[in-house]
Design a protein around this motif. Sequence first.
Motif, mmCIF file in Angstrom:
data_model
loop_
_atom_site.group_PDB
_atom_site.id
_atom_site.type_symbol
_atom_site.label_atom_id
_atom_site.label_comp_id
_atom_site.label_asym_id
_atom_site.label_seq_id
_atom_site.Cartn_x
_atom_site.Cartn_y
_atom_site.Cartn_z
ATOM 1 N N MET A 1 -5.333 -19.199 -0.804
ATOM 2 C CA MET A 1 -4.929 -18.952 -2.187
ATOM 3 C C MET A 1 -3.485 -19.429 -2.336
ATOM 4 O O MET A 1 -2.627 -19.104 -1.526
ATOM 5 C CB MET A 1 -5.027 -17.471 -2.535
ATOM 6 C CG MET A 1 -6.432 -16.899 -2.449
ATOM 7 S SD MET A 1 -7.597 -17.658 -3.598
ATOM 8 C CE MET A 1 -6.944 -17.109 -5.160
ATOM 9 N N SER A 2 -3.246 -20.189 -3.401
ATOM 10 C CA SER A 2 -1.902 -20.679 -3.708
ATOM 11 C C SER A 2 -1.625 -20.375 -5.171
ATOM 12 O O SER A 2 -2.307 -20.919 -6.046
ATOM 13 C CB SER A 2 -1.813 -22.179 -3.436
ATOM 14 O OG SER A 2 -0.550 -22.669 -3.793
ATOM 15 N N ALA A 3 -0.640 -19.520 -5.418
ATOM 16 C CA ALA A 3 -0.324 -19.109 -6.785
ATOM 17 C C ALA A 3 -1.588 -18.663 -7.514
ATOM 18 O O ALA A 3 -1.887 -19.129 -8.605
ATOM 19 C CB ALA A 3 0.387 -20.226 -7.528
ATOM 20 N N ASP A 4 -2.344 -17.775 -6.881
ATOM 21 C CA ASP A 4 -3.587 -17.226 -7.445
ATOM 22 C C ASP A 4 -4.653 -18.271 -7.715
ATOM 23 O O ASP A 4 -5.567 -18.065 -8.507
ATOM 24 C CB ASP A 4 -3.305 -16.420 -8.715
ATOM 25 C CG ASP A 4 -2.482 -15.181 -8.423
ATOM 26 O OD1 ASP A 4 -2.654 -14.610 -7.322
ATOM 27 O OD2 ASP A 4 -1.683 -14.788 -9.280
ATOM 28 N N GLU A 5 -4.561 -19.416 -7.052
ATOM 29 C CA GLU A 5 -5.553 -20.472 -7.211
ATOM 30 C C GLU A 5 -6.183 -20.764 -5.851
ATOM 31 O O GLU A 5 -5.487 -20.933 -4.851
ATOM 32 C CB GLU A 5 -4.898 -21.737 -7.758
ATOM 33 C CG GLU A 5 -5.868 -22.852 -8.040
ATOM 34 C CD GLU A 5 -5.167 -24.104 -8.571
ATOM 35 O OE1 GLU A 5 -5.773 -25.181 -8.483
ATOM 36 O OE2 GLU A 5 -4.024 -24.000 -9.039
#
Length: 149
Positions: free
Chosen positions: A69-73
């Motif tokens: 997950m990266s910045a909620d993505e």
Amino acid sequence: MQRFKNKHLCLVVFFVLMAVTSVQSYAQAADSLYRQVCRPLNYYLEGGTNNDFDVLKKAFHTNATMKFMSADEYKEVNALDFFREKIKPGPPQDRITRIVSVSVSGNAASARVEAEYEDFTFIDYMNLLKTGEEWKIVGKIFYKRETSE
């Protein structure tokens, strides 16, 4: 009567020795399997610590994925492509690494490894398969835990 007791004692000693030998053989096989599974994990940790892509790539299957997950993505990438781009030669990373746990079932294994930096810790969950004669990481998910958590 004395003869019977000696035969009985010999049988007991024989079975105890067989049990001890079996336990030792099992322990040696388990230790060898553990070391085989840890080999790619150590390549991963050593390569990352020393900024050495050539060592790190020995840990992964060519089609290994990395999901995170990266910045909620949600992100999903080829692990080797990701590390090829990120790892640059330089001084070793200032971090403490450890293999926290390993679980093996036949030709499949999972492991938890950690890389602790001053301000955060990467917690990696690795899935491994025995491909031919060697173990390879085929999938990685991770979490970056801030020190303040």
